[in-house]
Design an enzyme around this catalytic site. Structure first.
Site, PDB file in Angstrom:
ATOM      1  N   GLN A  58      31.713  37.250  53.950  1.00  0.00           N
ATOM      2  CA  GLN A  58      32.870  36.823  54.737  1.00  0.00           C
ATOM      3  C   GLN A  58      32.466  35.995  55.959  1.00  0.00           C
ATOM      4  O   GLN A  58      33.338  35.505  56.683  1.00  0.00           O
ATOM      5  CB  GLN A  58      33.673  38.047  55.193  1.00  0.00           C
ATOM      6  CG  GLN A  58      34.232  38.893  54.064  1.00  0.00           C
ATOM      7  CD  GLN A  58      35.368  38.227  53.316  1.00  0.00           C
ATOM      8  OE1 GLN A  58      36.011  37.307  53.813  1.00  0.00           O
ATOM      9  NE2 GLN A  58      35.622  38.691  52.109  1.00  0.00           N
ATOM     10  N   ALA A 103      27.970  37.662  44.821  1.00  0.00           N
ATOM     11  CA  ALA A 103      27.342  38.520  45.825  1.00  0.00           C
ATOM     12  C   ALA A 103      26.986  39.893  45.266  1.00  0.00           C
ATOM     13  O   ALA A 103      25.980  40.486  45.683  1.00  0.00           O
ATOM     14  CB  ALA A 103      28.261  38.675  47.032  1.00  0.00           C
ATOM     15  N   THR A 104      27.764  40.423  44.342  1.00  0.00           N
ATOM     16  CA  THR A 104      27.443  41.734  43.788  1.00  0.00           C
ATOM     17  C   THR A 104      26.087  41.718  43.103  1.00  0.00           C
ATOM     18  O   THR A 104      25.262  42.623  43.308  1.00  0.00           O
ATOM     19  CB  THR A 104      28.543  42.190  42.798  1.00  0.00           C
ATOM     20  OG1 THR A 104      29.765  42.390  43.516  1.00  0.00           O
ATOM     21  CG2 THR A 104      28.156  43.486  42.110  1.00  0.00           C
ATOM     22  N   ALA A 142      30.213  32.103  46.461  1.00  0.00           N
ATOM     23  CA  ALA A 142      30.776  30.763  46.670  1.00  0.00           C
ATOM     24  C   ALA A 142      32.291  30.760  46.837  1.00  0.00           C
ATOM     25  O   ALA A 142      32.834  29.979  47.621  1.00  0.00           O
ATOM     26  CB  ALA A 142      30.386  29.844  45.511  1.00  0.00           C
ATOM     27  N   HIS A 143      32.990  31.626  46.101  1.00  0.00           N
ATOM     28  CA  HIS A 143      34.450  31.535  46.118  1.00  0.00           C
ATOM     29  C   HIS A 143      35.063  32.041  47.429  1.00  0.00           C
ATOM     30  O   HIS A 143      36.265  31.919  47.626  1.00  0.00           O
ATOM     31  CB  HIS A 143      35.056  32.257  44.918  1.00  0.00           C
ATOM     32  CG  HIS A 143      35.047  33.749  44.980  1.00  0.00           C
ATOM     33  ND1 HIS A 143      36.169  34.494  45.293  1.00  0.00           N
ATOM     34  CD2 HIS A 143      34.060  34.646  44.745  1.00  0.00           C
ATOM     35  CE1 HIS A 143      35.873  35.772  45.245  1.00  0.00           C
ATOM     36  NE2 HIS A 143      34.603  35.902  44.921  1.00  0.00           N
ATOM     37  N   CYS A 171      38.863  44.234  45.733  1.00  0.00           N
ATOM     38  CA  CYS A 171      37.933  44.870  44.801  1.00  0.00           C
ATOM     39  C   CYS A 171      38.326  46.305  44.492  1.00  0.00           C
ATOM     40  O   CYS A 171      37.879  46.887  43.520  1.00  0.00           O
ATOM     41  CB  CYS A 171      36.517  44.835  45.368  1.00  0.00           C
ATOM     42  SG  CYS A 171      35.959  43.166  45.750  1.00  0.00           S
ATOM     43  N   THR A 207      20.070  31.030  32.068  1.00  0.00           N
ATOM     44  CA  THR A 207      20.320  29.618  32.282  1.00  0.00           C
ATOM     45  C   THR A 207      21.332  29.419  33.406  1.00  0.00           C
ATOM     46  O   THR A 207      22.419  29.979  33.370  1.00  0.00           O
ATOM     47  CB  THR A 207      20.849  28.954  30.997  1.00  0.00           C
ATOM     48  OG1 THR A 207      19.896  29.143  29.954  1.00  0.00           O
ATOM     49  CG2 THR A 207      21.094  27.463  31.218  1.00  0.00           C
TER      50      THR A 207
END
Length: 358
Positions: free
Chosen positions: A168, A72-73, A185-186, A304, A222
């Site tokens: 979130q 996301a960052t 994704a995590h 974070c 890639t």
């Protein structure tokens, strides 16, 4: 160990793990192909990426495209830097550092106030030259759900773009409309190291990362078929299980709220994702609490910003004093948390707090 820190990261879904392993090398050793190569192995890898893209897109509003990123960052940076231009950026005071720090780096910006319950009121003014508004859907520290539909409408009324950090929210509640939406994704039981930016059809971004021109010419590099496939399956599972997950989490929320009777809730009780319990107790030494209850994984704030020594900007923005913010903890639970684990973990935290006499 008991894991109660779902806002920091979530356990990898078994189905996502299987998909990830399939495209690391595959059962026959041919799953490692470069998805940008024209030969058979490359085309197979590319097909896995496109299937994942469709699965991720299924939880977004119609009429947009998916750009895979490292998380996301990167997605937020692509959105904010890829739409750079004349004018200012308006961001809520409780945005993630990826939004706040990027807004500051880009220059002229304006912070939107939030109420004591963590809501960012849509009735407040934005500068006339605002070109981009960023308000997240669910806050990562206090779980407050923002009126994103109204903020999207306000952005349109001001001829501005609207960026939504839905990290979130995605896979848990319906992701509402925006011009750009960032996810990772995590946070929904997928692998770390992959995320996406959803971009509304008709919106053109400038290339931020130059190179081979992959991902619609916007994000060179890639792609990992394994990470994309894992993310796609995690999205598919989240879509299929959304209602069941929500019912399970509501039961856990009610149990945890009952156990922490007498503790103050940070943020809204109702306009909130109930997998996030951010609470405080006067006089609590959180550093000691985390040491004494070290086999329970919970947080003193956003992962974070952990270790920075700074008071949470989110808790400060909703009006908490430095002492109140430093006596706050965040407990996060979700799909794979059992009622027994939650009860054991909360009991250990409460026992450690009692040792402090609070």
């Amino acid at each position: 160990m008991i894991y109660l820190d779902y806002q920091a990261t979530t356990p990898l879904a078994p189905e996502a793990r299987d998909a990830l392993l399939r495209w690391l090398d595959g059962p026959d050793g041919t799953g490692f192909g470069n998805p940008h190569s024209p030969h058979r192995m490359g085309r197979q890898a590319a097909a896995a990426v496109e299937l994942a893209r469709d699965r991720v897109a299924a939880l977004f509003p119609p009429g947009g495209k998916i750009i895979f990123t490292s998380g996301a960052t990167e997605a937020i940076n692509l959105a904010m830097r890829g739409t750079a231009g004349v004018g200012s950026i308006s961001v809520s005071a409780i945005e993630h550092a990826a939004v706040l720090d990027t807004a500051r780096a880009l220059g002229k910006h304006h912070e939107l106030n939030v109420a004591a319950d963590g809501q960012c009121n849509v009735n407040q003014d934005v500068p006339q030259d605002t070109r981009l508004i960023a308000v997240m859907q669910v806050n990562n520290e206090i779980g407050t759900i923002q009126p994103t539909v109204e903020w999207h409408r306000k952005a349109k009324e001001n001829n501005a773009l609207y960026l939504c950090d839905a990290v979130q929210a995605y896979g848990k509640i319906e992701v509402t409309g925006a011009d750009m939406i960032a996810i990772s994704a995590h946070k929904f039981h997928g692998p770390k190291g992959v995320g996406a930016l959803w971009v509304r059809e008709g919106l053109d971004l400038s290339e931020v990362q130059t190179g081979g021109g992959q991902e619609h010419g916007l994000r060179s590099g890639t792609l990992s078929p394994a990470l994309c496939a894992g993310m796609g399956v995690a999205a598919l599972e989240a879509k299929d299980r959304m209602e069941r997950d929500a019912e399970h989490i509501e039961k856990l929320w009610n149990k945890a709220r009952g156990m922490f009777d007498g503790w103050e809730l940070n943020g809204s009780d109702t306009a909130r994702w109930h997998g996030n319990l951010n609470i405080r107790k006067e006089g609590l030494d959180v550093a000691r609490l985390m040491s004494d209850a070290r086999d329970v994984m919970f947080s003193a704030g956003s992962a974070c910003a952990s270790g920075s020594g700074r008071t949470s900007h989110v808790l400060k923005a909703i009006g908490l004093t430095q002492e109140q913010a430093k006596s706050s903890i965040r407990i996060g639970f979700g799909r794979y948390t059992t009622a027994e684990q939650l009860e054991q973990g909360c009991s250990k935290i409460l026992a450690a707090a009692a040792e402090q006499g609070v």
